[in-house]
Design a protein around this motif. Structure first.
Motif, short mmCIF file in Angstrom:
data_model
loop_
_atom_site.label_atom_id
_atom_site.label_comp_id
_atom_site.label_asym_id
_atom_site.label_seq_id
_atom_site.Cartn_x
_atom_site.Cartn_y
_atom_site.Cartn_z
N GLY A 1 66.33 27.41 30.09
CA GLY A 1 67.06 27.68 28.87
C GLY A 1 68.46 28.20 29.14
N ALA B 1 64.06 22.09 22.85
CA ALA B 1 62.92 22.96 22.55
C ALA B 1 61.63 22.17 22.46
CB ALA B 1 63.17 23.71 21.24
N ARG C 1 69.43 34.73 28.09
CA ARG C 1 70.60 33.85 27.96
C ARG C 1 71.87 34.66 27.76
NH1 ARG C 1 70.83 30.09 22.87
NH2 ARG C 1 71.69 32.00 21.95
N PHE D 1 63.98 34.76 25.59
CA PHE D 1 64.92 33.66 25.79
C PHE D 1 66.34 34.07 25.43
CE2 PHE D 1 61.43 30.79 26.48
CZ PHE D 1 61.98 29.65 27.05
N GLN D 2 66.49 34.69 24.26
CA GLN D 2 67.83 35.02 23.78
C GLN D 2 68.48 36.12 24.63
OE1 GLN D 2 69.71 33.78 21.31
NE2 GLN D 2 68.31 32.31 20.43
N TRP E 1 70.52 25.30 30.45
CA TRP E 1 70.82 24.41 29.32
C TRP E 1 71.99 24.97 28.50
CZ3 TRP E 1 70.25 19.83 27.13
CH2 TRP E 1 70.44 19.70 25.75
N ALA E 2 71.97 26.28 28.22
CA ALA E 2 73.03 26.90 27.43
C ALA E 2 74.38 26.78 28.13
CB ALA E 2 72.70 28.37 27.15
N THR F 1 65.96 28.84 21.85
CA THR F 1 67.04 28.09 22.48
C THR F 1 68.21 27.80 21.54
OG1 THR F 1 65.97 25.97 21.92
CG2 THR F 1 65.44 26.95 24.07
N CYS G 1 69.66 21.33 20.85
CA CYS G 1 68.80 22.44 21.23
C CYS G 1 67.38 22.27 20.68
CB CYS G 1 69.39 23.76 20.73
SG CYS G 1 70.82 24.32 21.69
#
Length: 379
Positions: A115, A312, A359, A355-356, A118-119, A330, A308
């Motif tokens: 994740g 996901a 990231r 996840f958040q 990806w970001a 995501t 996104c």
């Protein structure tokens, strides 16, 4: 000598008092604006509750304050209210991290790492598109300024942190801040409504302690999370009121210590002030900030949300987690806003938060080194 030290103590006291007073709205007009803005936000929240919209206590204030602000009304958000809201939400989210959930998330480290990658890749792609699309429309910017502006406007990280880093690299900070504000607004509004249309909610198994408010335990939880927020602020960390409270509450819960749930009314109030703090950014001047730039950011934000969501779904097929949880985990929105959505809709709060948070930390740490590498390849 004693006079010298006394003078130093007095000067420190004056400096401290000045910092405290600077946080207070200047009476009487600023107090009235804060009070009227909160009243408007409360009415909008109650209306959204009646209309059964998703996360009504944040979406109602956000929509109402942004609309009247754009129309020219002098709305105002008081910073300590916003900080208190982030503190409450951080403490509430930490209660979801039971030892069993913690072990589960540790096993998902590879998915969280994907994740993050990806970001970073999505931000680079978004920035490259903005640079290509606006090279002819921002002639006042040098090639170096254009690269830094488009890169930091597209990085999926904290708006204030990205703006500060962008300033160090000579970017146009108004465009960077506007891009982040618009993206967070769009994600905060569109993702919850999409999930409601999808008819998904309530997939979390909530610990029993989350529904039991114990006054004495609540006092202890509030005190320790406040200390955590204060420590993070003193260390100059990003989102200190949210992250400090979250880490302390998470650490206690992972250790098997759960003193009390957070009262629902307090959580609703926290959502309200966070919604207000987002909505007041959208002034008439904001609307007139490079309309072509804002249109590009809006289009790119929609594309990013779709990409996104597709990412996901792929992760969900591999991990076995519900796609809605990973959509929130995501999505290119703000950490507090997505975590609140997960909490209210009960959509895998610990996974979304993990996840958040990961990231956010990774982007804050890597954004500048990646920019230097990317910039060297472009020149």
């Amino acid at each position: 000598m004693r006079g010298y030290y006394a003078a130093r103590r007095v000067s420190r006291w004056i400096a401290t008092e000045t910092r405290v007073l600077s946080l207070l709205p200047q009476p009487p007009t600023a107090w009235r604006r804060v009070a009227l803005t909160l009243l408007l936000a409360y009415v909008a929240a109650r209306l959204c509750v009646w209309l059964q919209t998703p996360i009504p206590w944040m979406i109602g204030p956000l929509l109402a304050t942004s609309l009247v602000s754009v129309l020219g009304a002098r709305t105002e958000s008081w910073v300590p209210f916003r900080n208190a809201g982030q503190w409450v939400i951080g403490a509430a989210l930490g209660l979801y991290f039971t030892p069993q959930v913690g072990a589960l998330i540790v096993g998902l480290w590879w998915a969280i790492a994907l994740g993050v990658a990806w970001a970073l890749a999505l931000g680079l792609g978004f920035g490259a598109w903005l640079r290509h699309h606006h090279a002819a429309h921002l002639p006042a910017l040098s090639p170096a300024q254009l690269r830094s502006t488009t890169y930091f406007a597209s990085a999926i990280g904290g708006a204030s942190e990205m703006t500060l880093i962008a300033e160090r690299h000579g970017a146009r900070t108004d465009l960077v801040a506007a891009a982040h504000s618009l993206r967070v607004l769009m994600v905060t509004l569109m993702v919850p409504f999409a999930l409601q249309f999808w008819c998904v909610q309530g997939i979390d198994r909530l610990p029993d302690a989350l529904s039991a408010v114990q006054p004495e335990g609540l006092v202890w939880l509030a005190g320790l999370t406040l200390l955590g927020a204060g420590l993070m602020r003193r260390l100059g960390r990003a989102n200190p009121w949210f992250m400090g409270a979250l880490l302390v509450s998470m650490g206690l819960t992972l250790s098997g210590v759960v003193w009390s749930a957070i009262p629902t009314g307090l959580i609703n109030a926290a959502q309200l002030v966070i919604g207000v703090s987002l909505g007041v950014r959208f002034t008439p001047a904001f609307v007139h900030t490079a309309p072509r730039w804002m249109a590009s950011v809006a289009l790119a934000s929609v594309v990013m949300m779709v990409l996104c969501a597709a990412f996901a779904w792929v992760l969900a097929a591999v991990t076995g987690w519900h796609p809605a949880t990973l959509v929130l985990g995501t999505s290119p929105g703000g950490i507090a806003e997505m975590a609140i959505t997960a909490k209210v809709l009960q959509l895998g709060v610990p996974v979304v938060t993990a996840f958040q948070v990961c990231r956010l930390v990774a982007v804050l740490v890597l954004a500048e080194p990646v920019f230097r590498w990317w910039n060297a390849r472009q020149t």
